[in-house]
Design an enzyme around this catalytic site. Structure first.
Site, PDB file in Angstrom:
ATOM      1  CB  ALA A  26      -0.921  -0.066   1.243  1.00 34.24           C
ATOM      2  NE  ARG A  38      -1.044  -3.885   9.499  1.00 35.25           N
ATOM      3  CZ  ARG A  38      -1.549  -4.582   8.345  1.00 35.25           C
ATOM      4  NH1 ARG A  38      -1.370  -3.864   7.263  1.00 35.25           N
ATOM      5  NH2 ARG A  38      -2.401  -5.507   8.525  1.00 35.25           N
ATOM      6  CG  ASP A 108      -3.633   0.914  -6.120  1.00 32.06           C
ATOM      7  OD1 ASP A 108      -3.036   0.322  -7.078  1.00 32.06           O
ATOM      8  OD2 ASP A 108      -2.999   1.440  -5.081  1.00 32.06           O
ATOM      9  CG  HIS A 123      -3.786  -8.894  -1.157  1.00 34.79           C
ATOM     10  ND1 HIS A 123      -3.382  -8.186  -0.231  1.00 34.79           N
ATOM     11  CD2 HIS A 123      -3.477 -10.248  -0.812  1.00 34.79           C
ATOM     12  CE1 HIS A 123      -2.505  -8.802   0.518  1.00 34.79           C
ATOM     13  NE2 HIS A 123      -2.435 -10.115   0.242  1.00 34.79           N
ATOM     14  CB  CYS A 134     -24.866 -16.110 -13.353  1.00 35.15           C
ATOM     15  SG  CYS A 134     -24.340 -14.612 -13.702  1.00 35.15           S
ATOM     16  CB  CYS A 153     -25.437 -10.179 -11.455  1.00 33.34           C
ATOM     17  SG  CYS A 153     -25.525 -11.103 -13.044  1.00 33.34           S
ATOM     18  CB  THR A 193       4.923  -4.039   1.874  1.00 35.19           C
ATOM     19  OG1 THR A 193       4.265  -4.978   2.840  1.00 35.19           O
ATOM     20  CG2 THR A 193       6.119  -4.432   1.439  1.00 35.19           C
ATOM     21  CB  ILE A 233       8.474   4.017  -2.439  1.00 32.87           C
ATOM     22  CG1 ILE A 233       9.513   3.038  -3.522  1.00 32.87           C
ATOM     23  CG2 ILE A 233       7.232   4.222  -3.186  1.00 32.87           C
ATOM     24  CD1 ILE A 233       9.062   1.470  -3.304  1.00 32.87           C
TER      25      ILE A 233
END
Ligand code: CNA
Length: 245
Positions: A26, A38, A108, A123, A134, A153, A193, A233
């Site tokens: 994340a 977190r 995302d 994930h 269906c 649906c 992470t 990052i």
């Protein structure tokens, strides 16, 4: 912190590596405006009627579907978010043949938006959704059009996001590919992470080559990494690019 912020050392390790894999979470997307779980301002620090871990579980989804979707639409979907310098750096390096794959815990879709092709979404993704009755597939805009209700649906079944909830298994093929790539690369870059969620830490331990960790805060695996960078990052990869140019 070293005078050069670790950029020169990173470039040296990166330059010598043949096959590079990126493993992220994340924190890669916070610079795109998506909160992580977190950090200080993360989703886990906010107050809800139930703890987010509980809301994002399979049993909660089944028992409190309406409440689940309220949280999901409110906190898990960011359709307007744009990739940041980290996503673009990885996509460019994949085009050059340096990055073999991106293994992400994020849902995302920003790595794909930035142009990365070989993306292992451990994930799942908010961009894929499936009718539980269906099996019909739906995109994100279909879901967004049903904000405020339980998405259904045309057959009447509930449309569930292809996002792995607590108590659910990860997709077997995605995991196999990720394990194969991580265990055979020369360099694993781990970024954004906390390495708190199973099986993230386990994946990192599979690396046989060098490991570089880029994370704002300390992680339980800092001690096993060859280089640890405690910086945002996106900012860090911007510096790497500038250094290489
Ligand atoms: P986490 O546990 O919230 O940890 C995030 C880590 O990233 C923390 O250690 C932060 O210090 C660090 N961090 C935050 N911003 C930056 C930054 N700019 N640069 C470097 N480091 C930063 O999240 P994990 O990914 O470890 O946990 C896995 C969960 C979070 C998965 O189930 C995800 O699906 C889930 N998640 C995903 C998203 C998303 O898709 N963008 C958002 C929120 C949560």
């Amino acid at each position: 912190m070293r005078m050069d912020d670790g950029v020169a050392e990173f470039v040296s390790i990166y330059g010598k590596a043949g096959r590079v894999v990126f493993f992220g979470g994340a924190g890669v997307s916070t610079e795109s405006g998506i909160p992580d779980f977190r950090s200080e301002d993360g989703v886990y620090r906010q107050k809800y009627a139930y703890p987010p871990e509980r809301i994002l579980s399979h049993s909660f989804f089944c028992e409190n579907t309406e409440e689940f979707f309220r949280f999901y639409f409110d906190k898990m979907i960011y359709p307007d978010a744009k990739p940041n310098a980290a996503h673009f750096f990885l996509a460019e390096e994949e085009k050059k043949g340096k990055i073999v794959s991106v293994v992400t815990q994020n849902i995302d879709g920003l790595h794909r938006k930035a142009g990365s092709v070989n993306v292992r979404e451990l994930h799942g993704s908010v961009y894929r959704n499936t009718c539980m009755k269906c099996g019909a597939k739906y995109d994100l805009s279909y879901m967004l059009g049903r904000r405020g209700k339980i998405p259904r649906c045309s057959c009447g079944g509930i449309v569930k996001p292809d996002v792995v909830l607590y108590e659910e298994n990860l997709d077997g093929e995605t995991v196999e590919n990720a394990i194969e790539e991580i265990s055979s690369c020369d360099l694993l870059i781990v970024g954004g992470t906390s390495l708190n969620v199973y099986p993230a830490a386990g994946f990192v331990r599979l690396a046989k080559g060098k490991t570089v960790l880029v994370n704002k805060s300390e992680t339980p695996l800092d001690e096993i990494a060859d280089l640890v960078i405690h910086q945002p990052i996106g900012e860090f990869f911007k510096k790497v690019k500038a250094y290489e140019e």
